[in-house]
Scaffold this motif. Structure first.
Motif, PDB file in Angstrom:
ATOM      1  N   GLU A  29     -16.635-117.740 -49.365  1.00 44.83           N
ATOM      2  CA  GLU A  29     -17.073-118.572 -48.139  1.00 44.83           C
ATOM      3  C   GLU A  29     -15.848-118.858 -47.460  1.00 44.83           C
ATOM      4  N   LEU A  30     -14.791-118.970 -48.176  1.00 48.69           N
ATOM      5  CA  LEU A  30     -13.636-119.789 -46.989  1.00 48.69           C
ATOM      6  C   LEU A  30     -12.992-118.693 -46.492  1.00 48.69           C
ATOM      7  N   ALA A  31     -13.617-117.441 -45.988  1.00 48.08           N
ATOM      8  CA  ALA A  31     -13.112-116.478 -45.224  1.00 48.08           C
ATOM      9  C   ALA A  31     -11.781-116.139 -44.892  1.00 48.08           C
ATOM     10  N   PRO A  32     -10.846-115.953 -45.645  1.00 49.58           N
ATOM     11  CA  PRO A  32      -9.159-116.424 -44.949  1.00 49.58           C
ATOM     12  C   PRO A  32      -8.727-115.158 -44.631  1.00 49.58           C
ATOM     13  N   ASN A  33      -7.939-115.069 -43.667  1.00 56.25           N
ATOM     14  CA  ASN A  33      -7.236-114.005 -42.757  1.00 56.25           C
ATOM     15  C   ASN A  33      -6.366-113.159 -43.990  1.00 56.25           C
ATOM     16  N   VAL A  34      -5.896-113.852 -44.588  1.00 55.23           N
ATOM     17  CA  VAL A  34      -5.310-112.720 -45.932  1.00 55.23           C
ATOM     18  C   VAL A  34      -5.795-113.826 -47.115  1.00 55.23           C
ATOM     19  N   VAL A  35      -5.783-112.855 -48.487  1.00 55.39           N
ATOM     20  CA  VAL A  35      -5.749-113.846 -49.689  1.00 55.39           C
ATOM     21  C   VAL A  35      -4.369-113.367 -50.502  1.00 55.39           C
ATOM     22  N   VAL A  36      -3.859-114.041 -51.179  1.00 51.74           N
ATOM     23  CA  VAL A  36      -2.743-114.124 -51.954  1.00 51.74           C
ATOM     24  C   VAL A  36      -2.325-114.017 -53.445  1.00 51.74           C
ATOM     25  N   TRP A  56     -11.969-107.627 -60.438  1.00 52.08           N
ATOM     26  CA  TRP A  56     -12.393-109.385 -60.557  1.00 52.08           C
ATOM     27  C   TRP A  56     -11.954-109.457 -58.897  1.00 52.08           C
ATOM     28  N   LEU A  57     -10.777-108.732 -58.867  1.00 52.46           N
ATOM     29  CA  LEU A  57      -9.984-108.568 -56.878  1.00 52.46           C
ATOM     30  C   LEU A  57     -10.173-107.890 -56.544  1.00 52.46           C
ATOM     31  N   ASP A  58     -11.118-107.062 -56.872  1.00 55.40           N
ATOM     32  CA  ASP A  58     -12.118-106.115 -55.845  1.00 55.40           C
ATOM     33  C   ASP A  58     -13.695-107.146 -55.573  1.00 55.40           C
ATOM     34  N   THR A  59     -13.692-108.404 -56.021  1.00 53.24           N
ATOM     35  CA  THR A  59     -15.207-109.195 -55.553  1.00 53.24           C
ATOM     36  C   THR A  59     -14.255-109.901 -54.328  1.00 53.24           C
ATOM     37  N   LEU A  60     -13.199-110.408 -54.149  1.00 52.24           N
ATOM     38  CA  LEU A  60     -12.134-110.696 -52.886  1.00 52.24           C
ATOM     39  C   LEU A  60     -12.375-109.704 -51.615  1.00 52.24           C
ATOM     40  N   PRO A  61     -12.188-110.784 -50.820  1.00 47.54           N
ATOM     41  CA  PRO A  61     -12.270-110.677 -49.041  1.00 47.54           C
ATOM     42  C   PRO A  61     -10.474-109.929 -49.077  1.00 47.54           C
ATOM     43  N   GLY A  62     -10.210-108.944 -48.233  1.00 46.44           N
ATOM     44  CA  GLY A  62      -9.103-107.779 -47.549  1.00 46.44           C
ATOM     45  C   GLY A  62      -8.670-108.658 -46.371  1.00 46.44           C
ATOM     46  N   PRO A  63      -7.304-108.711 -46.075  1.00 48.03           N
ATOM     47  CA  PRO A  63      -6.165-107.888 -46.813  1.00 48.03           C
ATOM     48  C   PRO A  63      -5.440-108.301 -48.202  1.00 48.03           C
TER      49      PRO A  63
END
Length: 279
Positions: A29-36, A56-63
């Motif tokens: 929902e936050l739709a970040p430009n990058v997930v660290v 679980w990481l595959d459920t998060l957005p990229g990059p």
């Protein structure tokens, strides 16, 4: 403006499963430009733990910019610890130990500080600093430069364990001052912390912003609620939201927000930044 979700110390093998789906949903929902993700994806570097982390990481957005932590190296398997320390990490997570993301506003570089020869501590070497320099070479002056490690370059107030600092930090910080690194993201302590580097490192008119994340999903909170950070980054302004888990409501909510301003080469809390700029 760019946004970065900063997660750390997931510790699959000792996670609170009730947090996984709400956290994944919120990050999307936050739709970040990058997930660290700043290290310690697993508890004991086992195949099944890395597989769970990967799923679980595959459920998060990229990059996604991900670095290993000391828990991602086998502890009890001596052969694997010293001869194949990150084989499973590379197999399931990524074989890139210096991941990089860059666009016209931010550049994020990850560095592996986990080492086989120590159970807990971390280290950065000259070759890795040279890689940071190479990654950031040629960037425009308005690009915010971010370095991600597992082990921190600074410690929360009252934390006495100097050994928790990444080894050779002073050497790296001198280079980061030359490179113009703006933000240092880390984990390891399971404690949330944000400040600048001026008190610990006397580097003239340079002070980077240090942002440390607590544990996002581990049951080992060490007195803090599970949490993560959301950063909103601009050339002269960074806002850091700390999101913490509320047991009663069963969701993450913003605990507090801090604003840091850049004056010349110094990042400081907003009020301090105004004073430094003479405003």
């Amino acid at each position: 403006m760019r946004t970065v979700v900063h997660l750390s110390d997931l510790h699959f093998g000792r996670v609170d499963d009730t947090l996984l789906e709400p956290l994944s949903r919120l990050v999307n929902e936050l739709a970040p430009n990058v997930v660290v993700v700043s290290g310690d994806l697993t508890q004991r570097a086992k195949d099944e733990q890395f597989m769970q982390a990967r799923a679980w990481l595959d459920t998060l957005p990229g990059p996604q910019i991900i670095v290993p932590g000391n828990h991602d190296i086998s502890l009890y398997n001596v052969y694997r610890r010293f001869f194949e320390p990150l084989t499973r990490y590379k197999r399931y997570i990524t074989d890139d130990l210096t991941p990089m993301y860059a666009d016209e506003e931010i550049a994020v570089c990850g560095i592996n500080t986990a080492r086989s020869l120590t159970f807990k501590d971390g280290r950065i070497n000259k070759e890795q600093v040279a890689q940071v320099r190479q990654h950031f070479a040629g960037l425009g002056p308005d690009v915010v430069r971010v370095v991600v490690t597992h082990h921190p370059f600074d410690l929360p107030q009252g934390h006495e364990e100097e050994s928790d600092l990444v080894d050779r930090a002073a050497m790296a910080m001198e280079a980061f001052a030359e490179i113009g690194v703006d933000v240092l993201l880390a984990g390891h302590l399971h404690a949330r912390h944000a400040s600048n580097t001026m008190d610990r490192y006397q580097l003239g008119d340079y002070a980077a912003l240090v942002v440390q994340a607590g544990t996002a999903t581990s049951t080992r909170g060490r007195g803090e609620v599970n949490s993560f950070n959301l950063l909103r980054l601009e050339r002269r302004r960074v806002e850091v939201d700390t999101w913490g888990w509320d047991v009663l409501s069963g969701q993450f909510s913003v605990l507090h927000t801090e604003t840091f301003m850049r004056s010349a080469n110094v990042w400081a809390l907003h009020s301090e930044g105004l004073m430094a700029a003479g405003l």
